[in-house]
Write a protein that holds these residues in place. Structure first.
Motif, mmCIF file in Angstrom:
data_model
loop_
_atom_site.group_PDB
_atom_site.id
_atom_site.type_symbol
_atom_site.label_atom_id
_atom_site.label_comp_id
_atom_site.label_asym_id
_atom_site.label_seq_id
_atom_site.Cartn_x
_atom_site.Cartn_y
_atom_site.Cartn_z
ATOM 1 N N ASP A 11 0.859 -1.189 0.000
ATOM 2 C CA ASP A 11 0.000 0.000 0.000
ATOM 3 C C ASP A 11 0.891 1.234 0.000
ATOM 4 N N PRO A 12 0.477 2.329 -0.651
ATOM 5 C CA PRO A 12 1.286 3.554 -0.590
ATOM 6 C C PRO A 12 1.343 4.174 0.802
ATOM 7 N N ARG A 13 0.392 3.801 1.649
ATOM 8 C CA ARG A 13 0.340 4.324 3.016
ATOM 9 C C ARG A 13 0.533 3.189 3.999
ATOM 10 N N LYS A 14 1.223 3.472 5.088
ATOM 11 C CA LYS A 14 1.324 2.481 6.162
ATOM 12 C C LYS A 14 0.016 2.544 6.940
ATOM 13 N N THR A 15 -0.935 1.761 6.478
ATOM 14 C CA THR A 15 -2.290 1.787 7.013
ATOM 15 C C THR A 15 -2.345 1.114 8.383
ATOM 16 N N GLU A 16 -3.525 1.171 8.981
ATOM 17 C CA GLU A 16 -3.737 0.481 10.247
ATOM 18 C C GLU A 16 -3.476 -1.014 10.092
ATOM 19 N N THR A 17 -3.830 -1.569 8.929
ATOM 20 C CA THR A 17 -3.564 -2.986 8.678
ATOM 21 C C THR A 17 -2.072 -3.229 8.501
ATOM 22 N N ALA A 18 -1.397 -2.332 7.796
ATOM 23 C CA ALA A 18 0.047 -2.481 7.601
ATOM 24 C C ALA A 18 0.787 -2.454 8.930
ATOM 25 N N LYS A 19 0.242 -1.737 9.912
ATOM 26 C CA LYS A 19 0.928 -1.610 11.199
ATOM 27 C C LYS A 19 0.857 -2.888 12.035
ATOM 28 N N ILE A 20 -0.052 -3.809 11.706
ATOM 29 C CA ILE A 20 -0.070 -5.089 12.415
ATOM 30 C C ILE A 20 0.495 -6.208 11.548
ATOM 31 N N ALA A 21 0.925 -5.846 10.336
ATOM 32 C CA ALA A 21 1.434 -6.846 9.404
ATOM 33 C C ALA A 21 2.882 -7.207 9.719
ATOM 34 N N ASP A 22 3.308 -8.338 9.207
ATOM 35 C CA ASP A 22 4.709 -8.740 9.331
ATOM 36 C C ASP A 22 5.582 -7.968 8.358
ATOM 37 N N GLU A 23 4.996 -7.560 7.234
ATOM 38 C CA GLU A 23 5.732 -6.781 6.245
ATOM 39 C C GLU A 23 4.813 -5.721 5.650
ATOM 40 N N TRP A 24 5.384 -4.532 5.403
ATOM 41 C CA TRP A 24 4.701 -3.491 4.638
ATOM 42 C C TRP A 24 5.612 -3.078 3.505
ATOM 43 N N HIS A 25 5.050 -3.039 2.300
ATOM 44 C CA HIS A 25 5.800 -2.612 1.122
ATOM 45 C C HIS A 25 5.030 -1.484 0.445
ATOM 46 N N ALA A 26 5.672 -0.345 0.276
ATOM 47 C CA ALA A 26 5.048 0.791 -0.391
ATOM 48 C C ALA A 26 5.045 0.565 -1.898
ATOM 49 N N VAL A 27 3.968 0.959 -2.548
ATOM 50 C CA VAL A 27 3.836 0.835 -3.995
ATOM 51 C C VAL A 27 3.267 2.137 -4.536
ATOM 52 N N LYS A 28 3.710 2.554 -5.706
ATOM 53 C CA LYS A 28 3.206 3.784 -6.306
ATOM 54 C C LYS A 28 1.729 3.612 -6.687
ATOM 55 N N PRO A 29 0.885 4.588 -6.385
ATOM 56 C CA PRO A 29 -0.543 4.465 -6.712
ATOM 57 C C PRO A 29 -0.766 4.186 -8.194
ATOM 58 N N GLY A 30 -1.678 3.272 -8.464
ATOM 59 C CA GLY A 30 -2.042 2.956 -9.839
ATOM 60 C C GLY A 30 -1.065 2.060 -10.566
ATOM 61 N N THR A 31 -0.028 1.557 -9.870
ATOM 62 C CA THR A 31 0.978 0.718 -10.532
ATOM 63 C C THR A 31 0.946 -0.726 -10.047
ATOM 64 N N ASP A 32 -0.043 -1.077 -9.249
ATOM 65 C CA ASP A 32 -0.128 -2.441 -8.727
ATOM 66 C C ASP A 32 -0.182 -3.473 -9.852
ATOM 67 N N THR A 33 -0.678 -3.067 -11.006
ATOM 68 C CA THR A 33 -0.737 -3.983 -12.149
ATOM 69 C C THR A 33 0.649 -4.524 -12.469
ATOM 70 N N ALA A 34 1.649 -3.664 -12.428
ATOM 71 C CA ALA A 34 3.013 -4.112 -12.714
ATOM 72 C C ALA A 34 3.480 -5.125 -11.679
ATOM 73 N N LEU A 35 3.168 -4.884 -10.432
ATOM 74 C CA LEU A 35 3.536 -5.829 -9.376
ATOM 75 C C LEU A 35 2.856 -7.170 -9.589
ATOM 76 N N LEU A 36 1.561 -7.148 -9.906
ATOM 77 C CA LEU A 36 0.814 -8.388 -10.089
ATOM 78 C C LEU A 36 1.305 -9.164 -11.310
#
Length: 699
Positions: A201-226
């Protein structure tokens, strides 16, 4: 004397079981029901807002009509009659009518059984809804692959060892298109058995704060990651696990060549997630442990939202995690709604801005203001808004509200005079939430357990009040009568619900379900894909031509990014649900939440300090708010919450107006949309941010 009443919280998709303690008609407390097998005693702060909604002094109690002297109260039959006469005259004159459906209407099973009758009586030749503002990409992908718009495979988190979440924040939402109450505890249980949660997620959200890993991604580019993850998963070949291989059609053979056409290093550079991390995601998702990848708002409300949802399905198939315990599975709830409603479809619709896609017969809401203001006989002249607040939820909200002013008849079913309903000629307010019964209607097919729960009304209805469904039914009868058409006997919601329950696999009657005050638990999800897929040939259509072509369009788009502008994304909070909870004093108290989150590097470049007044501008508008400088944002990205902007005149909800905030959708551009579905692009809006200019008084 106090009494305890069992019911289901209707505020969000989690559908938590609650215990409502009453003293007379006063709510003493609302607590979680520990014996509810789905929510397990969990509730979030939103559940307490039920008391505020019920006792809200600003809530309308009678129908009102807009006059030159202000709002005038009417009796119900008088309101129905006037609306019917005006609509009949407009219909005779050839006027086009339309519907807008919003939330919390989708949380009301009874209204859902009646609104179709009203739409047909109105003769609406257009349906708009909140669906094309957030979720239509899911429905498109599900229809193309599995044969039904609502056949969703959800993560089986209770038995998973790895969940990868892209653009979702279940700690705040309790799941979205994934009914998963008590998410935080479920994650802890997964971690205790050696599993892990990964958030992208581009933001360290409330969910990211309880996650084992958080990875920032540029908005609208998740397609490239997938695409990169799928490419790495298929590196050694595209053979599918036994059980899936026999159910996937021959188009699967085209998936590997499609993703192999991309350069992994270019994909990584485009999305901002390095090659080694992409490879590790692929390896961990396919290493044999039960795992799931899930994507929600952040990957839906962007230019390639539908492509993203398809790629997520393909990754779950390729890794062997579709229809597997601990992977993603199709729920079989107490009421099998998927089996009772049509499969849906994908068509096109002609609008003033040209041909647009139409999924589930909806007109994309990006064209809402266009259709209200077009200069021909197809202009919408009468509009019925069933809940919802498109002035705050639709792109370019200022233009939307200007467009509403030109309607010859607008009817809103709403508890308040809101940013949208203030433009109505008539507002028809339903009774309080505790005066209605409830069933887990739309959210059972999205639940982490096979479950269902019916709640009778907790309070008797106030004298002179009507439930939403009674308003819809009364208006239907009045309109048909005014048009000189036959007035049928409409089945009650209870009759419809009873029939659907009996026709579902569990075969229980409503009377039998009512005996289970904690809900009917049919157990954990189970593999069932062979029985659930609803395509004509009973096979999963892995690579429909339209989606393969869209992947090619994405490849061509990768050179278009503007590295100079900031990207604006939305966010939600556990104490909020779009705009309609902001009159609850319990939920809006505390620090201002309508701030612009900005990374320290971006703030320094613009001379902005924490708390400064700032101006955010896009192609379509500008708003002013305060800056919240935080490292929870990735550089180059800013975040403004969705659903605020209660700074219009003439509103009835005083608490909301006192915490007005600004509207994200005064900045959202209706020209940007997903080409396959028409879904609005609400994330990644190019904006400028600068300190607000101080006005200096003249000497």
């Amino acid at each position: 004397m106090t009494t305890i009443h069992h019911r289901t919280c209707h505020i969000c998709e989690a559908n938590c079981g609650v215990l409502v303690e009453l003293e007379g008609r006063e709510v003493v407390s609302i607590k979680g029901d520990p014996d509810n097998a789905l929510s397990r005693g969990h509730i979030c702060p939103k559940a307490t807002a039920i008391a505020d909604l019920q006792s809200d002094p600003d809530r309308l109690r009678r129908p009102v009509k807009r006059t030159d002297d202000g709002w005038q109260e009417l009796e119900w039959e008088e309101a129905f009659g006037e609306i019917a006469e005006r609509l009949a005259a407009l219909t005779k004159d050839g006027a086009r009518s339309a519907f807008y459906r919003g939330n919390p209407g989708a949380h009301d099973y009874a209204l859902s059984t009646q609104s179709g009758y009203l739409q047909r009586a109105v003769g609406a030749r257009g349906t708009f809804s909140a669906s094309t503002l957030d979720q239509i990409p899911h429905h498109y992908a599900q229809f193309q692959m599995y044969g039904h718009v609502s056949l969703a495979a959800v993560p089986d988190i209770d038995r998973s060892q790895l969940i990868v979440i892209l653009g979702g924040n279940p700690v705040a939402s309790n799941g979205s298109l994934w009914t998963v109450p008590d998410f935080r505890k479920r994650v802890k249980e997964m971690q205790a058995r050696g599993g892990k949660l990964v958030v992208v997620d581009p933001r360290k959200t409330e969910t990211a704060k309880i996650a084992d890993e958080w990875h920032a991604v540029k908005p609208g580019t998740d397609t490239a990651l997938l695409v990169g993850i799928l490419q790495c998963v298929l590196e050694g070949g595209d053979a599918l696990r036994d059980g899936l291989a026999q159910l996937v059609d021959e188009s699967w053979a085209g998936v590997k060549p499609m993703v192999d056409a991309f350069d992994l290093a270019e994909l990584a550079a485009y999305c901002g997630v390095d090659v080694s991390t992409i490879r590790r995601f692929a390896s961990e998702l396919s290493d044999g442990r039960p795992a799931a990848i899930y994507g929600r708002m952040g990957v839906s409300v962007c230019e390639f939202g539908t492509l993203n949802q398809w790629l997520i399905q393909l990754i779950n198939i390729a890794t062997g995690n579709l229809d597997r315990e601990g992977g993603v599975m199709f729920p079989e709830p107490l009421l099998d709604l998927v089996a009772h409603v049509g499969k849906g479809g994908i068509r096109t619709v002609e609008t003033s801005r040209g041909t647009l896609p139409s999924v589930m017969s909806e007109i994309p809401t990006i064209a809402f203001a266009d259709e209200l203001t077009r200069d021909d006989e197809q202009r919408i002249r009468s509009l019925f808004v069933i809940a919802g607040n498109p002035v705050l939820s639709a792109p370019d909200g200022r233009r939307t509200e200007r467009a509403l002013e030109g309607l010859e008849l607008m009817v809103s079913m709403d508890m308040h005079i809101t940013e949208t309903s203030r433009h109505a000629h008539y507002i028809l307010p339903p009774c309080g939430p505790l005066e209605k019964d409830h069933f887990t209607f739309f959210f059972g097919p999205l639940s982490v357990r096979n479950f269902g729960n019916y709640s009778p009304a907790t309070l008797e209805m106030e004298e002179g009040a009507l439930a939403d469904w009674e308003i819809a039914a009364g208006l239907t009868r009045a309109i048909l009568s005014a048009k000189g058409e036959p007035v049928p006997n409409l089945p009650t919601p209870r009759e419809v619900l009873d029939g659907m329950l009996k026709a579902s696999p569990a075969g229980m009657s409503l009377a039998e379900v009512e005996e289970h005050k904690h809900g009917v638990d049919l157990g954990p999800l189970r593999p069932n894909i062979e029985a659930r897929v609803m395509t004509d040939d009973k096979l999963i259509h892995a690579a429909p031509d339209e989606l393969v072509e869209e992947c090619g369009r994405f490849a061509s788009s990768m050179s278009r990014r503007d590295p100079q502008s900031l990207s604006l994304i939305g966010r939600r909070h556990v104490r909020s649900n779009n705009s309609w909870l902001h009159n609850s004093h319990r939920l809006v108290k505390g620090p201002d939440r309508c701030t612009l989150m900005i990374h320290p590097e971006d703030a320094v470049k613009r001379g902005i300090e924490d708390g400064d007044a700032i101006t955010i501008a896009s192609r379509v508008g500008a708003v002013e708010t305060s800056a919240e400088v935080t490292e929870d944002m990735m550089p180059g990205v800013v975040s403004l919450p969705h659903g605020w902007g209660h700074n219009r005149e003439g509103l009835s909800w005083k608490t909301a107006a006192e915490h007005a905030g600004v509207s994200l959708n005064d900045l959202t551009d209706p020209e940007r949309y997903d080409r396959l579905t028409g879904n609005a692009v609400l994330n990644g809006t190019p904006v400028t941010v600068e300190r607000a200019r101080e006005t200096v008084a003249a000497e």
